[in-house]
Design a protein around this motif. Structure first.
Motif, PDB file in Angstrom:
ATOM      1  N   SER A 197     107.108  79.377  36.836  1.00  0.00           N
ATOM      2  CA  SER A 197     107.203  78.726  38.033  1.00  0.00           C
ATOM      3  C   SER A 197     108.594  77.707  37.598  1.00  0.00           C
ATOM      4  O   SER A 197     108.983  77.570  36.491  1.00  0.00           O
ATOM      5  CB  SER A 197     106.092  77.505  38.243  1.00  0.00           C
ATOM      6  N   THR A 198     109.614  77.501  38.710  1.00  0.00           N
ATOM      7  CA  THR A 198     110.295  76.294  39.018  1.00  0.00           C
ATOM      8  C   THR A 198     109.419  74.570  38.345  1.00  0.00           C
ATOM      9  O   THR A 198     108.583  74.745  39.072  1.00  0.00           O
ATOM     10  CB  THR A 198     111.342  76.165  40.005  1.00  0.00           C
ATOM     11  N   VAL A 199     109.894  74.061  37.525  1.00  0.00           N
ATOM     12  CA  VAL A 199     109.350  72.716  37.223  1.00  0.00           C
ATOM     13  C   VAL A 199     110.588  71.308  37.319  1.00  0.00           C
ATOM     14  O   VAL A 199     111.208  71.346  37.556  1.00  0.00           O
ATOM     15  CB  VAL A 199     109.704  72.471  35.708  1.00  0.00           C
ATOM     16  N   PRO A 207     116.852  63.828  42.154  1.00  0.00           N
ATOM     17  CA  PRO A 207     115.770  64.709  41.599  1.00  0.00           C
ATOM     18  C   PRO A 207     116.343  65.693  40.917  1.00  0.00           C
ATOM     19  O   PRO A 207     117.693  66.199  40.882  1.00  0.00           O
ATOM     20  CB  PRO A 207     115.095  65.554  42.596  1.00  0.00           C
ATOM     21  N   CYS A 208     115.087  65.840  39.919  1.00  0.00           N
ATOM     22  CA  CYS A 208     116.521  67.513  38.967  1.00  0.00           C
ATOM     23  C   CYS A 208     115.398  68.443  38.791  1.00  0.00           C
ATOM     24  O   CYS A 208     114.351  68.371  38.538  1.00  0.00           O
ATOM     25  CB  CYS A 208     116.884  66.821  37.792  1.00  0.00           C
ATOM     26  N   ILE A 209     115.698  69.740  39.097  1.00  0.00           N
ATOM     27  CA  ILE A 209     115.182  71.090  38.125  1.00  0.00           C
ATOM     28  C   ILE A 209     115.709  71.138  36.312  1.00  0.00           C
ATOM     29  O   ILE A 209     116.345  70.821  36.146  1.00  0.00           O
ATOM     30  CB  ILE A 209     116.192  72.320  39.057  1.00  0.00           C
ATOM     31  N   LEU A 210     114.029  70.706  35.836  1.00  0.00           N
ATOM     32  CA  LEU A 210     113.979  70.857  34.287  1.00  0.00           C
ATOM     33  C   LEU A 210     113.486  72.512  34.017  1.00  0.00           C
ATOM     34  O   LEU A 210     114.029  72.292  33.317  1.00  0.00           O
ATOM     35  CB  LEU A 210     112.525  70.362  34.472  1.00  0.00           C
ATOM     36  N   ARG A 211     113.390  73.111  35.097  1.00  0.00           N
ATOM     37  CA  ARG A 211     113.649  74.533  34.466  1.00  0.00           C
ATOM     38  C   ARG A 211     113.675  75.508  35.819  1.00  0.00           C
ATOM     39  O   ARG A 211     112.662  75.510  36.389  1.00  0.00           O
ATOM     40  CB  ARG A 211     112.077  74.984  33.670  1.00  0.00           C
ATOM     41  N   PRO A 212     114.533  76.592  35.987  1.00  0.00           N
ATOM     42  CA  PRO A 212     114.023  77.493  36.845  1.00  0.00           C
ATOM     43  C   PRO A 212     113.471  78.196  36.489  1.00  0.00           C
ATOM     44  O   PRO A 212     113.161  78.341  35.595  1.00  0.00           O
ATOM     45  CB  PRO A 212     116.335  77.777  36.981  1.00  0.00           C
TER      46      PRO A 212
END
Ligand code: TXA
Ligand code: MG
Length: 369
Positions: A197-199, A207-212
């Protein structure tokens, strides 16, 4: 269980599910279960001794937090406000931060994990979010997973692989890694997405994406409040990654992975023995060989040439099938006992392609440009 018709599907029965839920509730041995992304290795999220069992079985560093899996938004609210009455839960004081509403509506159940502040007097086992003031949660899109969570309550689960190995996308892969360490694997067939999953972190600004992962940056950007989302995992490596798991060696088969960026010339197999090749969009089949065309199969096919026999897998040339088959291909080539796996990289035309390349770069010991 009301929404789940066991007569319509093969695989685990209602009895199996109940046994799995019992195991979760009454022992500290984790249970492996399918999700739409990869298989999970689950324990009751509020039971410390059981959550510790996950770290033992996987050999996972204890500072790496786990994702909590719930079966409904209602179950999540209950977890966040354990002492509240139903009336309060239904009232305006929703414990889920507003910023996530648009994402939840659009992507749950599905491959999106959100970061939440740990509730005061949290019932969550501290091992779920070691040393952190936040924890992460998602609703998986898999009927077996949802039925299990409905029976057992919230389940903390990492991917069901031995630490550092590629994630597992079939029950057999889980068995290969964890046999003898766990007692139950619910077999839900092959995972539909194949990547985790995307984290996302909506508590930071921007806001940011921690893991694609399974939901793309472009998809997230279209949601209200997320127009300015940034890719946090691109932050330079001198800082501690905000998703602790991103700093560890990952997704690695036993064989050495050599990744060829899109557009680089492919491998020259001097001695083809003990070599695996994973093709995607452009590479011709049978490098240096004379075998017939290879079918779309994740089972490695032996390719004979004057330089020896190597093993080849073709993942297909569309991104979804490459994502779905990637981890399986690495594992299946390992099973052939190869020393090196040459992988054809893909152009990062969109976020799914970039996510695939993110996993491959982490798996690789050498990258050819
Ligand atoms: O698709 C998935 O996400 C699968 C299935 C089983 O749900 N799970 C999975 O879990 O991939 P795992 O443990 O392999 O990866 C979880 C990632 C790690 O990079 C971890 O550091 C990060 O999420 N994470 C979890 N909780 C966090 C938190 N509170 N703050 C920052 N990162 C967190
Ligand atoms: Mg993992």
């Amino acid at each position: 269980l009301d929404s789940f018709d066991f007569s319509l599907r093969e695989g685990p029965t209602e009895t199996h599910l109940k046994i799995a839920a019992e195991k979760l509730l009454n022992s500290d041995i984790p249970v492996a279960f399918p999700t739409e992304t990869v298989y999970g290795l689950g324990a009751i999220a509020t039971k410390s001794s059981a959550v510790q069992g996950i770290f033992k079985v996987k050999g996972r560093p204890v500072d790496n937090p786990l994702i909590v899996h719930v079966c409904s938004v209602q179950q999540l609210r209950q977890l966040l406000q354990p002492t509240s009455s139903q009336a309060r839960l239904d009232a305006t004081l929703d414990p889920i931060p507003n910023v996530y509403k648009s994402l939840i509506e659009k992507f749950w159940p599905g491959p999106l994990t959100i970061l939440l502040p740990c509730p005061e007097n949290s019932e969550l086992a501290p091992e779920v979010h070691p040393g952190l003031k936040t924890f992460s949660v998602r609703i998986p899109d898999d009927p077996l997973a949802l039925a299990l969570i409905q029976l057992s309550g919230p389940i903390a689960a990492p991917s069901a692989n031995a630490s550092t190995r590629p994630s597992t996308t079939t029950a057999q892969h889980v068995k290969d890694d964890l046999e003898g360490k766990i007692e139950i694997i619910l077999d839900g067939g092959t995972c539909a997405v194949g990547l985790e999953s995307t984290v996302v972190d909506g508590l930071s600004n921007p806001p940011c994406i921690l893991r694609p992962g399974g939901i793309s940056l472009q998809q997230i950007r279209q949601c209200e409040g997320w127009e300015g989302v940034i890719a946090g995992y691109d932050c330079q490596s001198t800082t501690i990654p905000k998703a602790p798991g991103m700093k560890y060696r990952h997704y690695s088969p036993r064989a050495s992975v050599i990744l060829y960026e899109a557009g680089s010339s492919g491998p020259i197999l001097e001695d083809a023995r003990k070599v695996g090749v994973i093709r995607t969009m452009k590479w011709e089949s049978q490098i240096g060989g004379d075998a017939g065309p290879i079918k779309d199969s994740l089972i490695p096919i032996p390719i004979r040439s004057p330089k020896g026999t190597h093993w080849e897998v073709w993942l297909g040339d569309d991104l979804e099938s490459i994502a779905r088959g990637l981890f399986a291909a690495l594992r299946h080539l390992d099973d052939q006992g190869v020393d090196a796996i040459h992988v054809e990289g893909i152009p990062e035309t969109d976020d799914l392609a970039a996510t695939i390349m993110n996993r491959l770069r982490k798996a690789a010991i050498q990258i050819c440009t």
